[in-house]
Design a protein around this motif. Structure first.
Motif, PDB file in Angstrom:
ATOM      1  N   ASP A 190       1.115   4.030  -2.948  1.00  0.00           N
ATOM      2  CA  ASP A 190       0.886   5.451  -2.634  1.00  0.00           C
ATOM      3  C   ASP A 190       2.038   6.299  -3.150  1.00  0.00           C
ATOM      4  O   ASP A 190       1.831   7.381  -3.721  1.00  0.00           O
ATOM      5  N   ARG A 218      -3.821   5.454  -9.670  1.00  0.00           N
ATOM      6  CA  ARG A 218      -4.509   5.247  -8.398  1.00  0.00           C
ATOM      7  C   ARG A 218      -3.890   4.061  -7.660  1.00  0.00           C
ATOM      8  O   ARG A 218      -3.212   3.235  -8.260  1.00  0.00           O
ATOM      9  N   ASN A 219      -4.167   4.029  -6.394  1.00  0.00           N
ATOM     10  CA  ASN A 219      -3.661   2.953  -5.553  1.00  0.00           C
ATOM     11  C   ASN A 219      -4.749   1.882  -5.457  1.00  0.00           C
ATOM     12  O   ASN A 219      -5.698   2.008  -4.695  1.00  0.00           O
ATOM     13  N   VAL A 220      -4.578   0.815  -6.212  1.00  0.00           N
ATOM     14  CA  VAL A 220      -5.599  -0.238  -6.244  1.00  0.00           C
ATOM     15  C   VAL A 220      -5.671  -1.015  -4.928  1.00  0.00           C
ATOM     16  O   VAL A 220      -6.660  -1.699  -4.678  1.00  0.00           O
ATOM     17  N   SER A 221      -4.660  -0.889  -4.080  1.00  0.00           N
ATOM     18  CA  SER A 221      -4.719  -1.599  -2.801  1.00  0.00           C
ATOM     19  C   SER A 221      -5.779  -1.010  -1.875  1.00  0.00           C
ATOM     20  O   SER A 221      -6.164  -1.647  -0.894  1.00  0.00           O
ATOM     21  N   ASN A 222      -6.292   0.193  -2.206  1.00  0.00           N
ATOM     22  CA  ASN A 222      -7.380   0.775  -1.427  1.00  0.00           C
ATOM     23  C   ASN A 222      -8.648  -0.056  -1.554  1.00  0.00           C
ATOM     24  O   ASN A 222      -9.543   0.037  -0.717  1.00  0.00           O
ATOM     25  N   LEU A 223      -8.743  -0.875  -2.608  1.00  0.00           N
ATOM     26  CA  LEU A 223      -9.925  -1.706  -2.826  1.00  0.00           C
ATOM     27  C   LEU A 223      -9.864  -3.022  -2.050  1.00  0.00           C
ATOM     28  O   LEU A 223     -10.862  -3.730  -1.948  1.00  0.00           O
ATOM     29  N   HIS A 234      -9.507  -5.697   1.078  1.00  0.00           N
ATOM     30  CA  HIS A 234      -9.992  -5.838   2.450  1.00  0.00           C
ATOM     31  C   HIS A 234      -9.072  -6.821   3.168  1.00  0.00           C
ATOM     32  O   HIS A 234      -9.290  -8.030   3.122  1.00  0.00           O
ATOM     33  N   HIS A 244       0.832  -1.206   0.000  1.00  0.00           N
ATOM     34  CA  HIS A 244       0.000   0.000   0.000  1.00  0.00           C
ATOM     35  C   HIS A 244       0.871   1.262   0.000  1.00  0.00           C
ATOM     36  O   HIS A 244       0.628   2.196  -0.766  1.00  0.00           O
TER      37      HIS A 244
END
Length: 142
Positions: free
Chosen positions: A8, A18-23, A25, A4
């Motif tokens: 970033d 964009r940071n796809v790790s924001n998706l 869980h 992450h």
């Protein structure tokens, strides 16, 4: 966490949109449940350790719930045998590749007064109480 942070940094550097790790869980970290001795086991241990040099340390550990660093960082001025209380205000910590040091507790909530049972008062009263650490190495240090 590492991925992450790297993504970033890539977004900030303009290398990614964009940071796809924001998706994602991530799974919740589960701490194992602490294991406690049964009262009979603790009593048997303390009886077996009665002649050990660190018997008072074992008694406090078994009867107060204090952490190892709190026990090892305990100074005599924080011990009040008449009132049967200990003020927990600091801890002995061992930073990586450094000698042990005394530090204040991390939060104000960690500072507390701990009551002493008869067994603990008796064990502590047998020690030489001065102004230094309650539990010292044979060299007189941590």
């Amino acid at each position: 966490v590492t991925l992450h942070a790297a993504l970033d940094a890539a977004v900030q550097a303009g290398k990614a949109q964009r940071n796809v790790s924001n998706l994602a869980h991530p799974p919740k970290q589960r701490r194992p449940k602490p294991k406690f001795w049964a009262a009979d086991d603790a009593i048997a241990f303390l009886e077996a350790a009665r002649n050990d040099r660190y018997y008072p340390l074992y008694v406090l550990a078994a009867t107060t719930g204090m952490r190892q660093g709190e026990l090892l960082g305990l100074h005599w001025p924080e011990v009040d045998l008449d009132r049967r209380r200990i003020a927990v205000v600091q801890s002995l910590v061992t930073p990586k590749k450094s000698p042990p040091v005394l530090e204040g507790l991390k939060t104000w909530e960690s500072r507390r007064s701990v009551g002493l049972v008869d067994l603990a008062v008796d064990a502590l009263s047998r020690l030489d109480g001065d102004s230094g650490l309650v539990f010292r190495s044979q060299k007189g240090t941590f």
